[in-house]
Design an enzyme around this catalytic site. Structure first.
Site, short mmCIF file in Angstrom:
data_model
loop_
_atom_site.label_atom_id
_atom_site.label_comp_id
_atom_site.label_asym_id
_atom_site.label_seq_id
_atom_site.Cartn_x
_atom_site.Cartn_y
_atom_site.Cartn_z
N ARG A 153 -6.01 19.43 -28.65
CA ARG A 153 -7.19 18.46 -29.02
C ARG A 153 -8.01 19.38 -29.53
NH1 ARG A 153 -7.80 13.91 -24.37
NH2 ARG A 153 -6.50 12.61 -25.32
N GLN B 13 -6.68 16.09 -34.95
CA GLN B 13 -7.28 14.60 -34.29
C GLN B 13 -6.17 13.53 -35.05
OE1 GLN B 13 -11.29 14.33 -35.40
NE2 GLN B 13 -11.90 15.31 -33.71
N ASP C 59 -2.97 13.14 -32.98
CA ASP C 59 -3.53 13.12 -31.41
C ASP C 59 -2.84 11.58 -31.00
OD1 ASP C 59 -4.11 12.91 -28.92
OD2 ASP C 59 -6.20 13.52 -29.29
N SER D 202 -4.66 9.84 -27.93
CA SER D 202 -5.78 9.20 -28.10
C SER D 202 -5.60 7.87 -28.86
CB SER D 202 -6.75 10.01 -29.28
OG SER D 202 -7.17 11.32 -28.24
N TYR E 141 -10.58 17.47 -20.96
CA TYR E 141 -10.37 16.62 -19.63
C TYR E 141 -11.41 16.95 -18.63
CZ TYR E 141 -5.89 15.63 -21.86
OH TYR E 141 -4.96 15.31 -23.05
#
Length: 375
Positions: free
Chosen positions: A122, A127, A130, A133, A226
């Site tokens: 991450r 991005q 990902d 996500s 996280y």
């Protein structure tokens, strides 16, 4: 010979997504690769074969697997699929290694290189790759709709000739991508929204979406975006305050999950007993054990005091067309840096590839999975 990318019809009855959409297929074909797909692979996403211009369709999965040098998947490959792949080929998808150790062993022994999209770091540069996500955003949106549908009241305030209807209160626990999308969707539907996350840094994000941040005085920022696991004292303090807000909420949406581990328990039986009759809990962590003590994966539980507890499975599959579109673009963005003139040239110094590789050259490269296997 051009590089051949293969895509199968997902074998799980509960999976409607497909790993490749027509727009992404067109971009890959422009790079000089060849694509072979199993006929009907996109049908459950309402992406039928004629939409895939330039793609070669095969009737059987075996024909695709025999030709594929790179296999794109949504769900982890089955043992039969791994056995049918050529040694040295590549698999990319949600590998869920901790739940599929037999598959990991077979990938290792068959000298298949596998990349697990859950392991993509991450970082800012990744991005667009990902997949966790992108699919979490789908799940969060759908969770808010499920809560609204299960409630026996309106979400927004309504002023009518029969009087004013007060807006419903939605509590979202966990302000990751899924939680933020659940907040935004609940607000669009007109609910009063409260939200909580152990990471205090999410407070501004929650407030920017028009929700009230529930401050328990407990913060637990962890590595990689996280949350870390809370201590016993922190859990008790957090729980006492959360239980008060859970009891007052019309709908609670929980999204707390720790990759590769059982979901943390946030809503106890006693907390459910304190909720009002007709209240709803939507548990996005149902597949990993559930955030609610009474959650049953894939079912709706109605408690003696009239609380509905929903344990949905694989919510992104319920919005398969857009979920597939987002996922396929994640895979394209992951692959593109390594595609050179229709061939694959992986830069193993690139942290995206180095950290997301699961198996390669007869070895399990991911340390956590290797430890589970005892290797």
């Amino acid at each position: 010979m051009p590089l051949t990318i293969g895509v199968l019809k997902e074998s799980s009855a509960h999976e409607a997504r497909v790993a490749l959409t027509p727009d992404v297929a067109a971009k890959l074909l422009e790079s000089g690769v060849e694509i072979k797909m199993q006929s009907g692979a996109g049908a459950r996403s309402h992406l039928n074969d004629p939409l895939y211009g330039g793609v070669q369709f095969q009737l059987s999965a075996g024909d695709v697997l025999a030709a594929a040098q790179i296999l794109l998947k949504v769900q982890p490959p089955t043992l039969d699929e791994v056995n049918a792949l050529k040694e040295g080929s590549i698999v990319i998808g949600f590998m869920q290694a901790h739940n599929n150790l037999d598959v990991v062993r077979r990938l290792r022994d068959h000298k298949i290189t596998s990349f697990s999209v859950e392991l993509i770091p991450r970082i800012s540069r990744a991005q667009s790759m990902d997949a966790l996500s992108s699919q979490a955003a789908v799940a969060g949106y759908k969770a808010a709709l499920l809560a609204a549908n299960a409630l026996d009241k309106f979400l927004p305030m309504l002023t009518t000739a029969a009087g004013t209807i007060r807006p419903a209160v939605v509590l979202v626990i966990g302000a990751g991508v899924a939680g933020l999308q659940a907040i935004a969707t609940s607000r669009r539907l007109g609910a009063i929204v409260e939200a909580y996350d152990v990471r205090s840094a999410t407070k501004e994000q929650i407030q920017s979406l028009g929700a009230k941040f529930v401050d328990t005085g407990v913060a637990a920022e962890g590595a990689g975006g996280y949350a870390r696991e809370l201590t016993a004292d922190e859990k008790a303090k957090q729980q006492a305050i959360l239980d008060q807000h859970i009891a007052k909420a019309d709908a609670v949406i929980t999204t707390a999950a720790i990759p590769g581990r059982a979901a943390p328990r946030i809503i106890s039986k006693s907390a459910v007993a304190a909720m009002g009759s007709g209240a709803v809990s939507v548990d996005l962590a149902a597949e990993s054990g559930g955030n609610c003590e009474l959650t049953v994966p894939g079912e709706t539980v109605v408690t003696p005091n009239g609380v509905k507890i929903l344990g949905p499975r694989n919510l992104p599959s319920d919005l398969a067309r857009h979920a597939s579109q987002m996922y396929a673009r994640n895979l394209l963005n992951f692959l593109q840096p390594a595609l050179k003139g229709g061939e694959l040239a992986i830069d193993w110094q690139d942290e995206v590839f180095a950290q997301s590789v699961l198996t390669h050259a007869g070895e399990v490269k991911h340390a956590g999975t290797a430890k589970l296997l005892g290797s």
